[in-house]
Write a protein that holds these residues in place. Structure first.
Motif: not given
Length: 459
Positions: A34-48
């Motif tokens: 889902p689009a929000d899961v992709v967005t969340l993965a990118k948010q996690c990476l950015l935060d990392w």
């Protein structure tokens, strides 16, 4: 769990968790996310990336880098924020430890730990120089994240209660899953990788407040990376490490929740329950901090107005973040009383500089800290807190907050994380480089290779 129940737990269940989770880890395809899961993965990476960059000069990182340079090896993988390469396993260890050094990284309560720091360093180390696309990276990222939460469900709550740091132990399986997905292992080989990871999985909560806590994330990343790589080369292990007699669950927990671990995730994906940090301290201090911030702002409370503070919080926090008289910045991050005092005194709990030896030993803050009495509750959510402040004029004010509720608006969360990223990354990279890296993360799925993203992390 004891007696017959513990014996039954060692028998092979109807649906073996290791094989099933290995198969599930291979099933995350970008087109099905889902689009929000992709967005969340990118948010996690950015935060990392933000928290890792901010820790580039932390003393523990310097120690590990010096040791890696003395050891040598083929320089295949980038050290975030340092613009140099080391061997893949070294990069997984160092970047993992760096990303958890500030204790400012994300959390998932189903895992009872910090998911992203365990597998992202391993993924980046494995992917660099191999033309891994952004889409493939996201597939592997989701695989690692979901595996962390599922293995966590299998052995919680007693795994964490016994004194194991889930970031270290469960994180090894997450890193193996993520790297195994990137390597396109088959299900049997992935189960073997879990076996190799499981026999390395270790980490004790007793070392919280020392350099060993962030080291746990690096050890998990290195163990999982090597487990997947070794399994791909034919290294052997058990393919039922989670459920077998004297295996991971039997030795690390009194619980064995196979139905939960293998069943549907809450809201469809565990990553939807990710919790980001906006205070640079142990996550279990966040609810008290939020309570006190509300009270201070809503009632214009000054430290000199306070007679006493009562904090109600779950009993388990006593084993995690109740250092009574912290003397260092690291110890301050694991002190319910001191972080509560910080919030009441108006100290910025989002700023890493707040967690210093000077603040930990400040007599004014120590007096406020000692006014905090903790009323531990049995059976509460770990993330729930209630605070009552008694004032010198005889009044009292109260607040309640649960930090375990994920942000409902993913776009609003993204804005908050971009602000956090800029605050942490810009002083390290400079504005132009920080913005260039941000842009690459935001369009990660369009990249033919993640190598430009890694190149952008150098100062």
């Amino acid at each position: 769990m004891s007696g017959p129940a513990a014996t039954a737990r060692s028998a092979t269940p109807m649906t073996p968790p290791t094989a099933t989770l290995a198969q599930q880890a291979l099933g995350y395809d970008f087109d099905g996310l889902p689009a929000d899961v992709v967005t969340l993965a990118k948010q996690c990476l950015l935060d990392w990336l933000a928290v890792t960059l901010a820790a580039w000069d932390d003393p523990l990182v310097g120690i590990l880098v010096s040791d890696a340079e003395e050891e040598g090896g083929n320089p295949h993988a980038t050290l975030i924020g340092r613009g140099r390469r080391v061997a893949r396993a070294q990069a997984a260890l160092i970047n993992g430890a760096a990303s958890h050094a500030l204790d400012y990284d994300d959390v998932n309560m189903w895992m009872s730990g910090h998911p992203t720091v365990t597998f992202t360093p391993a993924l980046l180390a494995q992917a660099e120089g191999r033309q891994v696309s952004g889409r493939a990276f996201i597939e592997a990222f989701v695989s690692g994240y979901e595996t962390a939460s599922r293995v966590g469900w299998l052995v919680q709550p007693s795994h964490y209660a016994r004194g194991f740091h889930a970031t270290a132990t469960i994180g090894a399986f997450a890193a193996a899953a993520a790297c195994g997905r990137l390597l396109r292992l088959d299900a049997a080989t992935m189960a073997t990788a879990f076996g190799i990871a499981g026999t390395q999985a270790a980490g004790l909560k007793s070392v919280f407040g020392t350099m060993c806590k962030p080291l746990h994330a690096g050890l998990a990343a290195r163990a999982g990376l090597q487990a997947a790589r070794w399994a791909a080369r034919g290294f052997t292990s058990r393919g039922d490490i989670l459920e077998c007699a004297q295996g991971f669950a039997a030795t690390h927990s009194q619980d064995f929740n196979a139905d939960k671990a293998l069943g549907p995730a809450p809201q469809g994906f565990h990553i939807r329950n990710n919790l980001f940090k906006y205070h640079a301290a142990c996550y279990l201090t966040h609810a008290p901090i939020e309570c006190v911030k509300q009270l201070r702002l809503n009632h214009a409370i000054q430290p000199q107005d306070v007679r006493a503070i009562t904090l109600k919080i779950d009993q388990e926090t006593d084993k995690v973040c109740n250092i009574q008289q912290p003397a260092s910045g690291l110890e301050a991050k694991f002190s319910l009383k001191l972080t509560t005092a910080f919030a009441l005194a108006g100290i910025d709990t989002a700023a890493m500089s707040s967690y210093s030896a000077a603040n930990a030993n400040d007599p004014r803050l120590a007096r406020l800290r000692d006014k905090v009495a903790i009323d531990f509750q049995n059976g509460w959510p770990h993330t729930l807190a209630e605070v009552r402040v008694e004032l010198a004029n005889g009044r009292h004010v109260e607040a309640r907050f649960d930090s375990g509720v994920p942000e409902g608006d993913v776009a609003r969360q993204g804005d908050k994380l971009v602000a956090k990223y800029r605050a942490l990354a810009t002083p390290v990279l400079g504005e132009a480089k920080a913005e260039a890296l941000l842009e690459l993360v935001q369009r990660l799925e369009t990249l033919d290779s993640i190598d430009p993203l890694l190149s952008a992390t150098g100062r």
